[in-house]
Motif scaffolding. Structure first.
Motif, PDB file in Angstrom:
ATOM      1  N   GLY A 125       0.820  -1.214   0.000  1.00  0.00           N
ATOM      2  CA  GLY A 125       0.000   0.000   0.000  1.00  0.00           C
ATOM      3  C   GLY A 125       0.849   1.257   0.000  1.00  0.00           C
ATOM      4  O   GLY A 125       0.573   2.216  -0.735  1.00  0.00           O
ATOM      5  N   ALA A 126       1.913   1.264   0.809  1.00  0.00           N
ATOM      6  CA  ALA A 126       2.802   2.428   0.859  1.00  0.00           C
ATOM      7  C   ALA A 126       3.505   2.623  -0.473  1.00  0.00           C
ATOM      8  O   ALA A 126       3.677   3.755  -0.943  1.00  0.00           O
ATOM      9  CB  ALA A 126       3.827   2.259   1.982  1.00  0.00           C
ATOM     10  N   SER A 127       3.902   1.519  -1.116  1.00  0.00           N
ATOM     11  CA  SER A 127       4.556   1.605  -2.410  1.00  0.00           C
ATOM     12  C   SER A 127       3.602   2.188  -3.460  1.00  0.00           C
ATOM     13  O   SER A 127       4.019   2.988  -4.314  1.00  0.00           O
ATOM     14  CB  SER A 127       5.032   0.214  -2.844  1.00  0.00           C
ATOM     15  N   PHE A 128       2.340   1.805  -3.388  1.00  0.00           N
ATOM     16  CA  PHE A 128       1.341   2.358  -4.305  1.00  0.00           C
ATOM     17  C   PHE A 128       1.216   3.870  -4.109  1.00  0.00           C
ATOM     18  O   PHE A 128       1.187   4.635  -5.091  1.00  0.00           O
ATOM     19  CB  PHE A 128      -0.014   1.688  -4.066  1.00  0.00           C
ATOM     20  N   LEU A 129       1.152   4.318  -2.869  1.00  0.00           N
ATOM     21  CA  LEU A 129       1.068   5.753  -2.600  1.00  0.00           C
ATOM     22  C   LEU A 129       2.289   6.484  -3.137  1.00  0.00           C
ATOM     23  O   LEU A 129       2.168   7.524  -3.801  1.00  0.00           O
ATOM     24  CB  LEU A 129       0.924   6.000  -1.096  1.00  0.00           C
ATOM     25  N   HIS A 130       3.475   5.949  -2.877  1.00  0.00           N
ATOM     26  CA  HIS A 130       4.708   6.581  -3.351  1.00  0.00           C
ATOM     27  C   HIS A 130       4.730   6.643  -4.873  1.00  0.00           C
ATOM     28  O   HIS A 130       5.149   7.649  -5.462  1.00  0.00           O
ATOM     29  CB  HIS A 130       5.935   5.823  -2.837  1.00  0.00           C
ATOM     30  N   GLY A 131       4.287   5.557  -5.516  1.00  0.00           N
ATOM     31  CA  GLY A 131       4.274   5.525  -6.970  1.00  0.00           C
ATOM     32  C   GLY A 131       3.326   6.533  -7.590  1.00  0.00           C
ATOM     33  O   GLY A 131       3.492   6.933  -8.748  1.00  0.00           O
ATOM     34  N   ASN A 132       2.336   6.971  -6.797  1.00  0.00           N
ATOM     35  CA  ASN A 132       1.380   7.978  -7.272  1.00  0.00           C
ATOM     36  C   ASN A 132       1.696   9.371  -6.735  1.00  0.00           C
ATOM     37  O   ASN A 132       0.874  10.282  -6.862  1.00  0.00           O
ATOM     38  CB  ASN A 132      -0.037   7.576  -6.873  1.00  0.00           C
ATOM     39  N   GLY A 133       2.890   9.509  -6.145  1.00  0.00           N
ATOM     40  CA  GLY A 133       3.350  10.831  -5.740  1.00  0.00           C
ATOM     41  C   GLY A 133       2.984  11.267  -4.349  1.00  0.00           C
ATOM     42  O   GLY A 133       3.120  12.448  -4.011  1.00  0.00           O
ATOM     43  N   TYR A 134       2.526  10.328  -3.496  1.00  0.00           N
ATOM     44  CA  TYR A 134       2.083  10.701  -2.150  1.00  0.00           C
ATOM     45  C   TYR A 134       2.978  10.090  -1.071  1.00  0.00           C
ATOM     46  O   TYR A 134       3.589   9.037  -1.271  1.00  0.00           O
ATOM     47  CB  TYR A 134       0.654  10.223  -1.903  1.00  0.00           C
ATOM     48  N   LEU A 135       3.010  10.749   0.072  1.00  0.00           N
ATOM     49  CA  LEU A 135       3.621  10.221   1.287  1.00  0.00           C
ATOM     50  C   LEU A 135       2.530  10.141   2.341  1.00  0.00           C
ATOM     51  O   LEU A 135       1.770  11.096   2.523  1.00  0.00           O
ATOM     52  CB  LEU A 135       4.750  11.143   1.771  1.00  0.00           C
ATOM     53  N   HIS A 136       2.440   9.019   3.048  1.00  0.00           N
ATOM     54  CA  HIS A 136       1.345   8.864   4.013  1.00  0.00           C
ATOM     55  C   HIS A 136       1.598   9.655   5.289  1.00  0.00           C
ATOM     56  O   HIS A 136       0.724  10.334   5.798  1.00  0.00           O
ATOM     57  CB  HIS A 136       1.125   7.386   4.352  1.00  0.00           C
ATOM     58  N   ARG A 137       2.777   9.531   5.850  1.00  0.00           N
ATOM     59  CA  ARG A 137       3.249  10.268   7.037  1.00  0.00           C
ATOM     60  C   ARG A 137       2.715   9.756   8.367  1.00  0.00           C
ATOM     61  O   ARG A 137       3.199  10.179   9.419  1.00  0.00           O
ATOM     62  CB  ARG A 137       2.910  11.766   6.953  1.00  0.00           C
ATOM     63  N   ASP A 138       1.707   8.884   8.362  1.00  0.00           N
ATOM     64  CA  ASP A 138       1.137   8.478   9.648  1.00  0.00           C
ATOM     65  C   ASP A 138       0.814   6.984   9.649  1.00  0.00           C
ATOM     66  O   ASP A 138      -0.269   6.568  10.049  1.00  0.00           O
ATOM     67  CB  ASP A 138      -0.126   9.289   9.936  1.00  0.00           C
ATOM     68  N   LYS A 188      11.743  19.724   9.396  1.00  0.00           N
ATOM     69  CA  LYS A 188      10.362  20.007   8.952  1.00  0.00           C
ATOM     70  C   LYS A 188      10.143  19.511   7.520  1.00  0.00           C
ATOM     71  O   LYS A 188       9.448  20.129   6.724  1.00  0.00           O
ATOM     72  CB  LYS A 188      10.062  21.512   9.046  1.00  0.00           C
ATOM     73  N   CYS A 189      10.766  18.370   7.222  1.00  0.00           N
ATOM     74  CA  CYS A 189      10.606  17.723   5.920  1.00  0.00           C
ATOM     75  C   CYS A 189      10.253  16.261   6.160  1.00  0.00           C
ATOM     76  O   CYS A 189      10.727  15.639   7.120  1.00  0.00           O
ATOM     77  CB  CYS A 189      11.897  17.781   5.100  1.00  0.00           C
ATOM     78  N   PHE A 190       9.424  15.721   5.279  1.00  0.00           N
ATOM     79  CA  PHE A 190       9.096  14.307   5.363  1.00  0.00           C
ATOM     80  C   PHE A 190       9.504  13.638   4.062  1.00  0.00           C
ATOM     81  O   PHE A 190       9.120  14.070   2.978  1.00  0.00           O
ATOM     82  CB  PHE A 190       7.601  14.099   5.619  1.00  0.00           C
ATOM     83  N   TYR A 191      10.299  12.567   4.181  1.00  0.00           N
ATOM     84  CA  TYR A 191      10.843  11.870   3.026  1.00  0.00           C
ATOM     85  C   TYR A 191      10.151  10.513   2.843  1.00  0.00           C
ATOM     86  O   TYR A 191       9.487  10.016   3.746  1.00  0.00           O
ATOM     87  CB  TYR A 191      12.349  11.629   3.216  1.00  0.00           C
ATOM     88  N   ARG A 192      10.356   9.909   1.680  1.00  0.00           N
ATOM     89  CA  ARG A 192       9.849   8.551   1.454  1.00  0.00           C
ATOM     90  C   ARG A 192      10.352   7.615   2.554  1.00  0.00           C
ATOM     91  O   ARG A 192       9.626   6.743   3.022  1.00  0.00           O
ATOM     92  CB  ARG A 192      10.316   8.022   0.094  1.00  0.00           C
ATOM     93  N   GLN A 193      11.611   7.848   2.963  1.00  0.00           N
ATOM     94  CA  GLN A 193      12.185   6.988   3.999  1.00  0.00           C
ATOM     95  C   GLN A 193      11.503   7.191   5.350  1.00  0.00           C
ATOM     96  O   GLN A 193      11.679   6.384   6.257  1.00  0.00           O
ATOM     97  CB  GLN A 193      13.684   7.239   4.124  1.00  0.00           C
ATOM     98  N   GLY A 194      10.738   8.279   5.485  1.00  0.00           N
ATOM     99  CA  GLY A 194       9.959   8.464   6.710  1.00  0.00           C
ATOM    100  C   GLY A 194       8.859   7.431   6.811  1.00  0.00           C
ATOM    101  O   GLY A 194       8.581   6.884   7.889  1.00  0.00           O
ATOM    102  N   ASP A 195       8.200   7.130   5.691  1.00  0.00           N
ATOM    103  CA  ASP A 195       7.201   6.061   5.684  1.00  0.00           C
ATOM    104  C   ASP A 195       7.858   4.708   5.949  1.00  0.00           C
ATOM    105  O   ASP A 195       7.287   3.841   6.623  1.00  0.00           O
ATOM    106  CB  ASP A 195       6.471   6.022   4.340  1.00  0.00           C
TER     107      ASP A 195
END
Length: 348
Positions: A125-138, A188-195
């Motif tokens: 699911g997280a990979s799908f979000l990243h592939g569509n340009g999103y970061l979940h963050r939570d 104050k930045c969130f990266y893909r590696q944050g997920d």
């Protein structure tokens, strides 16, 4: 009897009243934070739904209407999403009667292979979000929902942001402190590696690692005395500073609380996910998923029932109490159709 919506802020209440034309709300839940959650029966869809109102801010977060375009078997379906004003938005998802992963962790102890399978679904699911340009963050257990006993999906999109071309997003809004990666505290930045960091924390919990949710449980005895002498925001601020310091020093996870049978290979995966430095984590969720897939067939398969049981092709081993200590019982295992053996012998 209609649900009393008067406790809601005015703009949210007005939207909830508008939605009430089609949805019979029957409950407001306060589990978690970052918004207001209403449960009701949608007469048009003929099913129960969850409507979450959250702070949008018009800047950090993904455009609410875009959330409804997310379509993956590993993402909870968003029936509808829209902004209410420049500050507030909402989204509507199916109601999951089986609850969330936090509920599952209370009811069930996951074995090693089970835990890999759960995390693999969440990672997809997280990979799908990243592939569509999103970061979940939570990503945390209360935001992962159970569709069945062995199927889990990512939900709660109130913290989702759009990543830039370099794979991160500038953020000013906050989400769950406990799962916040170290770099977000100061950059104050969130990266893909944050997920990925949060996926590691979830894996730790699914494998049985202890992660207290009450802020006071993170304090030393001396800190608790000071905490107890404070009140309100001062008390919360003090605890937040202590927890933030532990995050910054990468001292959130206590690996000694993982069950003794947890394979070293799985602890290594958690450590890499939750490494303090971005560059020391998996570079992508796909890399993490590949590692999980590669290790799955190689690790001991412990299943946790009344006693921990190690499953082998033709044998089973379990750990049982024995004369004030523990013993290992071993049997040769026959399939049920051949008359499976019970654990009856050979303690050593």
């Amino acid at each position: 009897m209609a649900l009393d919506l008067s406790p809601l802020p005015q703009s949210i209440r007005l939207k909830a009243e508008e939605l009430s034309r089609d949805i019979e709300f029957f409950n407001i839940i306060d589990k978690g934070a970052n918004g207001y959650v209403l449960i009701g029966h949608n007469n048009l869809l003929n099913r129960n739904v969850v409507v979450k109102f959250y702070f949008w801010g018009g800047g950090d977060h993904a455009e609410p209407a875009l959330l409804a375009n997310l379509d993956s078997e590993h993402i909870l379906k968003v029936h509808h999403a829209e902004s209410i004003n420049k500050d507030d938005a909402f989204f509507m998802t199916p109601y999951c009667a089986s609850g969330d992963l936090d509920d599952a962790l209370v009811k069930h102890k996951f074995g090693t292979v089970e835990a890999i399978d759960v995390l693999s679904q969440i990672a997809a699911g997280a990979s799908f979000l990243h592939g569509n340009g999103y970061l979940h963050r939570d990503l945390k257990p209360s935001n992962i929902f159970c569709l069945s006993d062995d199927r889990f999906v990512i939900g709660d999109f109130g913290s989702v942001v759009v990543q830039n071309d370099e794979g991160y997003a500038k953020t000013s809004t906050r989400h769950s402190l406990l799962y916040r990666p170290p770099e977000e505290l100061d950059q104050k930045c969130f990266y893909r590696q944050g997920d990925i960091y949060q996926l590691g924390m979830v894996f730790y919990q699914v494998l049985g690692g202890y992660l207290p949710y009450h802020e006071r449980d993170w304090l030393t005895d001396k800190e608790k005395k000071k905490y107890d002498g404070l009140a309100g925001w001062d008390q919360q601020g003090f605890a937040t500073s202590i927890i933030g310091s532990r995050i910054a020093r990468s001292r959130i996870l206590d690996y000694s609380t993982l069950p003794g049978w947890t394979p070293t290979a799985l602890m290594t995966i958690i450590r890499k996910c939750c490494a303090k430095a971005l560059g020391d984590r998996y570079s992508s969720v796909a890399d993490l998923a590949a590692k999980l897939n590669n290790v799955r067939s190689k690790i001991p398969e412990w299943r946790i029932g009344e006693y921990p049981v190690l499953h082998r092709a033709k044998k089973r081993f379990r750990i049982v109490p024995h004369k004030g200590d523990f013993a290992i019982e071993k049997v040769r295992w026959r399939p049920v159709e051949e008359g499976a053996c019970l654990f009856a012998g050979n303690s050593f």
